[in-house]
Design a protein around this motif. Structure first.
Motif, PDB file in Angstrom:
ATOM      1  N   PRO A 391       0.794  -1.234   0.000  1.00 55.40           N
ATOM      2  CA  PRO A 391       0.000   0.000   0.000  1.00 55.40           C
ATOM      3  C   PRO A 391       0.824   1.281   0.000  1.00 55.40           C
ATOM      4  N   LYS A 392       2.096   1.193   0.356  1.00 57.14           N
ATOM      5  CA  LYS A 392       2.948   2.379   0.370  1.00 57.14           C
ATOM      6  C   LYS A 392       3.520   2.707  -1.013  1.00 57.14           C
ATOM      7  N   LEU A 393       3.324   1.821  -1.981  1.00 54.07           N
ATOM      8  CA  LEU A 393       3.798   2.101  -3.335  1.00 54.07           C
ATOM      9  C   LEU A 393       2.958   3.221  -3.937  1.00 54.07           C
ATOM     10  N   GLN A 394       3.621   4.252  -4.398  1.00 55.13           N
ATOM     11  CA  GLN A 394       2.933   5.430  -4.942  1.00 55.13           C
ATOM     12  C   GLN A 394       2.584   5.184  -6.410  1.00 55.13           C
ATOM     13  N   VAL A 395       1.285   5.175  -6.699  1.00 50.73           N
ATOM     14  CA  VAL A 395       0.820   4.862  -8.047  1.00 50.73           C
ATOM     15  C   VAL A 395      -0.082   5.987  -8.548  1.00 50.73           C
ATOM     16  N   ASP A 396       0.430   6.798  -9.492  1.00 49.38           N
ATOM     17  CA  ASP A 396      -0.393   7.802 -10.144  1.00 49.38           C
ATOM     18  C   ASP A 396      -0.781   7.276 -11.520  1.00 49.38           C
ATOM     19  N   PRO A 397      -1.683   7.961 -12.232  1.00 48.26           N
ATOM     20  CA  PRO A 397      -2.139   7.434 -13.525  1.00 48.26           C
ATOM     21  C   PRO A 397      -1.008   7.182 -14.522  1.00 48.26           C
ATOM     22  N   GLU A 398      -0.007   8.051 -14.540  1.00 46.31           N
ATOM     23  CA  GLU A 398       1.095   7.875 -15.486  1.00 46.31           C
ATOM     24  C   GLU A 398       1.910   6.627 -15.156  1.00 46.31           C
ATOM     25  N   PHE A 399       2.122   6.383 -13.877  1.00 50.14           N
ATOM     26  CA  PHE A 399       2.906   5.215 -13.462  1.00 50.14           C
ATOM     27  C   PHE A 399       2.092   3.930 -13.585  1.00 50.14           C
ATOM     28  N   LYS A 400       0.784   4.026 -13.396  1.00 45.54           N
ATOM     29  CA  LYS A 400      -0.072   2.844 -13.480  1.00 45.54           C
ATOM     30  C   LYS A 400       0.011   2.185 -14.861  1.00 45.54           C
ATOM     31  N   THR A 401       0.221   2.988 -15.896  1.00 43.61           N
ATOM     32  CA  THR A 401       0.386   2.424 -17.239  1.00 43.61           C
ATOM     33  C   THR A 401       1.445   1.334 -17.248  1.00 43.61           C
ATOM     34  N   PHE A 402       2.554   1.594 -16.580  1.00 48.44           N
ATOM     35  CA  PHE A 402       3.671   0.654 -16.591  1.00 48.44           C
ATOM     36  C   PHE A 402       3.394  -0.557 -15.707  1.00 48.44           C
ATOM     37  N   LEU A 403       2.681  -0.346 -14.610  1.00 46.44           N
ATOM     38  CA  LEU A 403       2.303  -1.486 -13.777  1.00 46.44           C
ATOM     39  C   LEU A 403       1.335  -2.392 -14.536  1.00 46.44           C
ATOM     40  N   ASP A 404       0.413  -1.787 -15.289  1.00 45.83           N
ATOM     41  CA  ASP A 404      -0.513  -2.587 -16.090  1.00 45.83           C
ATOM     42  C   ASP A 404       0.241  -3.379 -17.164  1.00 45.83           C
TER      43      ASP A 404
END
Length: 462
Positions: A391-404
């Motif tokens: 839960p401490k991992l910071q995920v904004d919309p731009e970064f979420k692209t790469f996680l997806d």
């Protein structure tokens, strides 16, 4: 070496050749000094191949770490390395930044390696594993009962070579697509391109020329190598692979490689090779604040997730979006994927403190808190399943692209070979000649590249 030198992941010119040669230095009983150098907390594995012991609480020592991190990133990584002192207050960490793979190889050959080696690239792993430059970590993994299933499959694959684990992963890099939202709006483009036809049309719409015909703003630069524009970063989006089932280079027989280079040349011809070269010469270095995308001179580009941290540090007012890279027309099943690679950590041959080095490696590659702090600071993708969901991992919309993309099952790593990155360099050298118009026949040119790569593979195999 000044760790604040503003140089980070220099991908231009394929980071030079960097061949890996050498052989394992085996411990013998020839002299007492040699035995002492190859056993215990201060040396390598024992004569039976057992792992070196962790240092005792009274063993004061300094671990030397080589990495290529510099400037802002150097400080973030140093802080992560120093977390080891929470468990081992008697160990000091000496982090030497701006040390590339060539310098690491030279230190191993010269008999004065660091205790821990951190490399940005997996490209040379096959060579390092096969020639013994990196020690086998299997004895440590087995002794400490490390559960490797906590590493995603893609990460496990690019830190092993032919079943030998000679490195551990410290964060992953996923290559996606960045676009300038203001330039898109001005050009009337509502969404990032998903295929090469859309990329070509959008590049034309986004490109601006000066009155004298020179380029003012480039929609998308197709030149290789330039920034993250290199063959290996494009290849997954075209479905292009380097080696066939027989383990040999097969570029000339691949319609995907042919389509990739034809698309590249189509864009080069739209701009004009000389105009592109002139335009590129006025852009800043890849990791400087004057980077072309960060200055609004480049509307679209392929790059790694870490670019977000650079933008937010160096170009705070830039409005940008991220997406998976466009794929070759007809390869819609590839959309959502891309290239995956990552930072790897190893114990070099001849390390003075391998037992303590392994403790540091465990800290920075398996400890969830350490990985999340590093991921948040560097904007890299975490490399364990636990850190990905922390839960401490910071995920904004731009970064979420790469996680997806990371979880898509469509990512492709570069192949590990005993010739290191020689095959990658050969293809990028060809790309330079091709885009300049120096290759009259694409198929014949690729055959020559195949022959060059296969010759190197044969020499290593022999």
């Amino acid at each position: 070496m000044d760790p604040t030198t503003p140089v980070r992941r220099l991908r231009s010119t394929r980071r030079t050749g960097r061949r890996r040669r050498g052989s394992l230095v085996l411990c013998t009983a020839a002299t007492a000094a040699l035995v002492a150098a190859c056993t215990g907390a201060g040396g390598g594995t024992g004569s039976g191949g057992e792992p070196a012991a962790a240092p005792g609480k009274d063993d004061k020592l300094t671990l030397t770490v080589y990495s290529k991190f510099t400037s802002r990133e150097y400080g973030i990584v140093t802080k992560g390395l120093e977390k080891l002192k929470e468990k081992f207050p008697n160990i000091e960490v000496k982090h030497e930044g701006n040390q590339d793979d060539d310098k690491l190889t030279q230190s191993i050959r010269g008999g004065n390696p660091p205790d821990v080696a951190i490399s940005f690239y997996t490209d040379n792993l096959g060579a390092w594993c096969s020639n013994g430059s990196f020690q086998d970590l299997k004895p440590y993994v087995e002794r400490d009962k490390v559960d490797l299933s906590q590493l995603p499959d893609a990460v496990r694959s690019y830190t092993e070579y032919q079943g030998k684990r000679c490195a551990m992963p410290m964060l992953a890099d996923v290559y996606g697509f960045f676009y300038n939202k203001d330039l898109f709006a001005a050009a009337g483009i509502s969404a990032p391109p998903k295929n090469t036809t859309e990329l070509f049309e959008d590049a034309k719409k986004l490109t601006q020329f000066n009155p004298d015909g020179s380029i003012k703003v480039a929609g998308f630069i197709p030149s290789m190598p330039f920034y993250a524009n290199q063959a290996q970063y494009w290849a997954p989006n075209f479905g292009a692979t380097y080696l066939g089932p027989d383990g040999k280079s097969h570029l000339a027989d691949s319609p995907e490689w042919k389509a990739m280079f034809e698309f590249q040349k189509k864009l080069i011809d739209f701009y004009g090779h000389d105009k592109l070269e002139q335009f590129k010469s006025g852009l800043g270095d890849e990791y400087s604040a004057d980077h072309g995308f960060q200055r609004g001179k480049l509307a679209m580009m392929i790059d790694g997730e870490y670019r977000e941290a650079f933008i937010k540090d160096q170009a705070k007012d830039l409005k940008f979006g991220t997406a998976p890279p466009p794929v070759l027309d007809g390869k819609t099943d590839r959309y959502g994927g891309g290239l995956v690679t990552g930072t790897i950590v190893a114990i070099p041959k001849g390390a003075k403190n391998p037992g303590a080095a392994w403790e540091l490696i465990k800290q920075i590659t398996l400890d969830t808190s350490t990985l999340v702090d590093l991921a948040n600071g560097l904007k890299n993708v975490p490399s364990t399943k636990a850190s990905l969901t922390d839960p401490k991992l910071q995920v904004d919309p731009e970064f979420k692209t790469f996680l997806d993309m990371y979880g898509s099952g469509k990512l492709m790593p570069n192949p590990s070979t005993p010739i290191g990155d020689a095959h990658l360099k050969a293809v990028n050298d060809f790309a330079e000649r091709w885009q300049a118009g120096s290759v009259p026949d694409l198929a014949e040119g690729l055959k020559k590249v195949d022959a060059q790569i296969n010759d190197e593979l044969a020499q290593k195999g022999g």
